[in-house]
Write a protein that holds these residues in place. Structure first.
Motif, PDB file in Angstrom:
ATOM      1  N   GLN A 291       0.821  -1.208   0.000  1.00 25.74           N
ATOM      2  CA  GLN A 291       0.000   0.000   0.000  1.00 25.74           C
ATOM      3  C   GLN A 291       0.858   1.262   0.000  1.00 25.74           C
ATOM      4  O   GLN A 291       0.353   2.357  -0.238  1.00 25.74           O
ATOM      5  N   LEU A 292       2.148   1.111   0.251  1.00 26.43           N
ATOM      6  CA  LEU A 292       2.995   2.267   0.498  1.00 26.43           C
ATOM      7  C   LEU A 292       4.020   2.461  -0.603  1.00 26.43           C
ATOM      8  O   LEU A 292       4.683   1.513  -1.022  1.00 26.43           O
TER       9      LEU A 292
ATOM     10  N   ARG B  47       6.655  -1.733  -4.417  1.00 29.81           N
ATOM     11  CA  ARG B  47       5.612  -0.770  -4.797  1.00 29.81           C
ATOM     12  C   ARG B  47       6.238   0.540  -5.267  1.00 29.81           C
ATOM     13  O   ARG B  47       5.741   1.193  -6.197  1.00 29.81           O
ATOM     14  N   SER B  48       7.338   0.917  -4.652  1.00 29.71           N
ATOM     15  CA  SER B  48       7.979   2.206  -4.976  1.00 29.71           C
ATOM     16  C   SER B  48       8.615   2.222  -6.351  1.00 29.71           C
ATOM     17  O   SER B  48       8.865   3.295  -6.914  1.00 29.71           O
ATOM     18  N   THR B  49       8.884   1.041  -6.916  1.00 27.28           N
ATOM     19  CA  THR B  49       9.477   0.997  -8.258  1.00 27.28           C
ATOM     20  C   THR B  49       8.464   1.391  -9.335  1.00 27.28           C
ATOM     21  O   THR B  49       8.841   1.763 -10.443  1.00 27.28           O
ATOM     22  N   GLY B  50       7.183   1.264  -9.021  1.00 28.15           N
ATOM     23  CA  GLY B  50       6.145   1.597  -9.998  1.00 28.15           C
ATOM     24  C   GLY B  50       5.858   0.514 -11.006  1.00 28.15           C
ATOM     25  O   GLY B  50       5.052   0.706 -11.927  1.00 28.15           O
ATOM     26  N   ILE B  51       6.475  -0.664 -10.840  1.00 29.76           N
ATOM     27  CA  ILE B  51       6.281  -1.726 -11.830  1.00 29.76           C
ATOM     28  C   ILE B  51       5.054  -2.596 -11.525  1.00 29.76           C
ATOM     29  O   ILE B  51       4.649  -3.398 -12.357  1.00 29.76           O
TER      30      ILE B  51
ATOM     31  N   GLU C  61      -1.935  -1.599 -11.200  1.00 23.92           N
ATOM     32  CA  GLU C  61      -3.046  -1.305 -10.301  1.00 23.92           C
ATOM     33  C   GLU C  61      -3.888  -2.547 -10.034  1.00 23.92           C
ATOM     34  O   GLU C  61      -4.392  -2.748  -8.925  1.00 23.92           O
ATOM     35  N   GLY C  62      -4.024  -3.388 -11.045  1.00 26.10           N
ATOM     36  CA  GLY C  62      -4.786  -4.620 -10.874  1.00 26.10           C
ATOM     37  C   GLY C  62      -4.163  -5.535  -9.834  1.00 26.10           C
ATOM     38  O   GLY C  62      -4.856  -6.097  -8.979  1.00 26.10           O
ATOM     39  N   VAL C  63      -2.844  -5.668  -9.902  1.00 29.55           N
ATOM     40  CA  VAL C  63      -2.124  -6.500  -8.929  1.00 29.55           C
ATOM     41  C   VAL C  63      -2.237  -5.894  -7.532  1.00 29.55           C
ATOM     42  O   VAL C  63      -2.437  -6.606  -6.537  1.00 29.55           O
TER      43      VAL C  63
ATOM     44  N   ASP D  83      -4.658  -4.082  -6.400  1.00 26.81           N
ATOM     45  CA  ASP D  83      -6.024  -4.307  -5.913  1.00 26.81           C
ATOM     46  C   ASP D  83      -6.175  -5.717  -5.349  1.00 26.81           C
ATOM     47  O   ASP D  83      -6.770  -5.914  -4.283  1.00 26.81           O
ATOM     48  N   VAL D  84      -5.627  -6.684  -6.075  1.00 24.45           N
ATOM     49  CA  VAL D  84      -5.701  -8.076  -5.608  1.00 24.45           C
ATOM     50  C   VAL D  84      -4.919  -8.230  -4.304  1.00 24.45           C
ATOM     51  O   VAL D  84      -5.387  -8.874  -3.347  1.00 24.45           O
ATOM     52  N   ALA D  85      -3.721  -7.640  -4.263  1.00 26.34           N
ATOM     53  CA  ALA D  85      -2.893  -7.728  -3.054  1.00 26.34           C
ATOM     54  C   ALA D  85      -3.584  -7.073  -1.863  1.00 26.34           C
ATOM     55  O   ALA D  85      -3.541  -7.581  -0.739  1.00 26.34           O
ATOM     56  N   GLY D  86      -4.259  -5.942  -2.123  1.00 27.99           N
ATOM     57  CA  GLY D  86      -4.983  -5.262  -1.046  1.00 27.99           C
ATOM     58  C   GLY D  86      -6.115  -6.114  -0.510  1.00 27.99           C
ATOM     59  O   GLY D  86      -6.351  -6.167   0.709  1.00 27.99           O
ATOM     60  N   PHE D  87      -6.804  -6.803  -1.401  1.00 31.30           N
ATOM     61  CA  PHE D  87      -7.888  -7.679  -0.981  1.00 31.30           C
ATOM     62  C   PHE D  87      -7.355  -8.867  -0.178  1.00 31.30           C
ATOM     63  O   PHE D  87      -7.912  -9.230   0.874  1.00 31.30           O
ATOM     64  N   LEU D  88      -6.255  -9.473  -0.665  1.00 27.10           N
ATOM     65  CA  LEU D  88      -5.650 -10.599   0.042  1.00 27.10           C
ATOM     66  C   LEU D  88      -5.131 -10.173   1.406  1.00 27.10           C
ATOM     67  O   LEU D  88      -5.229 -10.922   2.389  1.00 27.10           O
ATOM     68  N   GLN D  89      -4.575  -8.965   1.474  1.00 26.05           N
ATOM     69  CA  GLN D  89      -4.079  -8.448   2.758  1.00 26.05           C
ATOM     70  C   GLN D  89      -5.209  -8.320   3.767  1.00 26.05           C
ATOM     71  O   GLN D  89      -5.080  -8.705   4.933  1.00 26.05           O
ATOM     72  N   LYS D  90      -6.345  -7.814   3.309  1.00 24.20           N
ATOM     73  CA  LYS D  90      -7.500  -7.664   4.199  1.00 24.20           C
ATOM     74  C   LYS D  90      -7.999  -9.038   4.653  1.00 24.20           C
ATOM     75  O   LYS D  90      -8.326  -9.228   5.838  1.00 24.20           O
ATOM     76  N   LEU D  91      -8.039 -10.008   3.726  1.00 23.24           N
ATOM     77  CA  LEU D  91      -8.473 -11.358   4.090  1.00 23.24           C
ATOM     78  C   LEU D  91      -7.527 -11.970   5.123  1.00 23.24           C
ATOM     79  O   LEU D  91      -7.972 -12.583   6.108  1.00 23.24           O
ATOM     80  N   ALA D  92      -6.216 -11.822   4.888  1.00 28.86           N
ATOM     81  CA  ALA D  92      -5.230 -12.438   5.784  1.00 28.86           C
ATOM     82  C   ALA D  92      -5.307 -11.850   7.183  1.00 28.86           C
ATOM     83  O   ALA D  92      -5.305 -12.585   8.183  1.00 28.86           O
ATOM     84  N   LEU D  93      -5.373 -10.526   7.282  1.00 32.09           N
ATOM     85  CA  LEU D  93      -5.427  -9.899   8.598  1.00 32.09           C
ATOM     86  C   LEU D  93      -6.756 -10.187   9.300  1.00 32.09           C
ATOM     87  O   LEU D  93      -6.798 -10.339  10.521  1.00 32.09           O
TER      88      LEU D  93
END
Length: 339
Positions: free
Chosen positions: A88-89, A272-276, A279-281, A283-293
């Protein structure tokens, strides 16, 4: 085929079967938590999950067969979620705040953490609970509580109580800070910075920033995420303190100098800071992070015993109120002085 390879495979299958009941229960709790959040967006699924875990444990619904799966959700899954939080950062967003913005973040985090630790001692709150409250209120709410739990010897009762306090007082700050901007004659950027520095949870900051609107929302989110960056040095510092408190003849019990999940968190921030990363990835990572926590919070919640929490409840409430006032007050002074 080497000798012993078949038993190892058999053990792996057995292990998966042992974990299955607990993981199924965890998945059901995560689904219910997400459903509640979809109806009540201001309520974090992490909070719902820890409440469900506590409810299950205290009404007699917890079964011994759940143990292995819950242990997996409470540790490896938790750490996986914290690693994903790093995505996210972006360092560029933090640098974009400028010296003044970063100063507000650092001053607020350090002052809130230190003051909460001192107030916890004065109020007679246990050291472990005080550390969890200080971490959650100064950094990023429930996720910081969980990360601090990962490197300290705090128990599940402390985790549940700290998360409850973050929810209660974060909600109060989420409502109060947007309303106070006008009487305090804050500019939009100042108001956003105050919200980002003074409200506990990321979701709460988004809601509070949205209530102000415009520039304030963007500034609030960046300031809040800049606080999250400080999660890594906080956890490393706590780990060092725990190592020093552990006797040298108990080397196996001493926490690592830098936990692997912290290194993973930093690697995710760097990626994340590299910019590579698309946005789709993200979004998926953000969803997985929420599920895991959320899964981890349910697992931790199943260790809660309400009777054990009852004795520290009033003092903990006072600590949460005082910590919230410190965070909001210090953040306001820093914003007025530096923005």
């Amino acid at each position: 085929m080497k000798r012993g390879s078949a038993p190892r495979a058999q053990f792996t299958v057995s292990r998966i079967l042992d974990m299955a009941p607990g993981l199924v229960a965890t998945a059901a709790a995560v689904g219910l938590s997400m459903a509640v959040t979809s109806v009540l967006p201001t309520v974090s699924p992490l909070v719902v999950a820890v409440a469900l875990g506590g409810l299950l444990a205290n009404v007699g619904g917890l079964r011994p067969a759940f143990g292995t799966g819950l242990a997996f959700a409470g540790r490896p899954v938790l750490r996986f979620g914290i690693v994903l939080l790093g995505l996210q950062l972006a360092v560029g967003e933090v640098i974009g705040l400028g010296a003044a913005g970063m100063a507000v973040v650092v001053i607020t985090v350090v002052a809130t953490f230190a003051a909460t630790v001192l107030l916890g001692r004065a109020l007679g709150v246990s050291r472990d609970l005080t550390i969890l409250v200080a971490s959650g209120f100064s950094i990023c709410g429930a996720a910081a509580v969980a990360a601090a739990h990962g490197v300290t010897k705090s128990d599940e009762d402390d985790v549940a109580l700290a998360v409850a306090l973050v929810t209660i007082y974060g909600t109060v700050a989420m409502i109060a800070l947007p309303l106070l901007g006008v009487p305090l004659t804050l500019r939009a950027d100042q108001h956003g910075a105050w919200v980002g520095a003074g409200v506990h949870e990321v979701a709460q900051v988004v809601v509070a920033g949205s209530a102000v609107g415009g520039v304030a929302l963007a500034v609030a989110v960046v300031v809040k995420l800049s606080r999250v960056v400080l999660l890594a040095p906080l956890v490393v510092g706590l780990g060092l303190v725990e190592r020093r408190r552990t006797k040298h003849d108990e080397m196996t019990a001493r926490p690592p100098l830098v936990p692997l999940f912290v290194l993973g968190f930093l690697a995710a921030v760097a990626l994340r800071s590299t910019g590579i990363v698309s946005e789709g990835v993200l979004d998926v990572a953000g969803f997985l992070q929420k599920l895991a926590l959320t899964a981890a919070m349910f697992a931790l919640g199943t260790g809660v015993r309400l009777a054990a929490m009852w004795g520290t409840g009033q003092r903990a409430l006072l600590l949460g109120a005082a910590s919230t006032l410190v965070a909001a007050g210090v953040a306001l002074v820093a914003v007025l002085a530096l923005f």
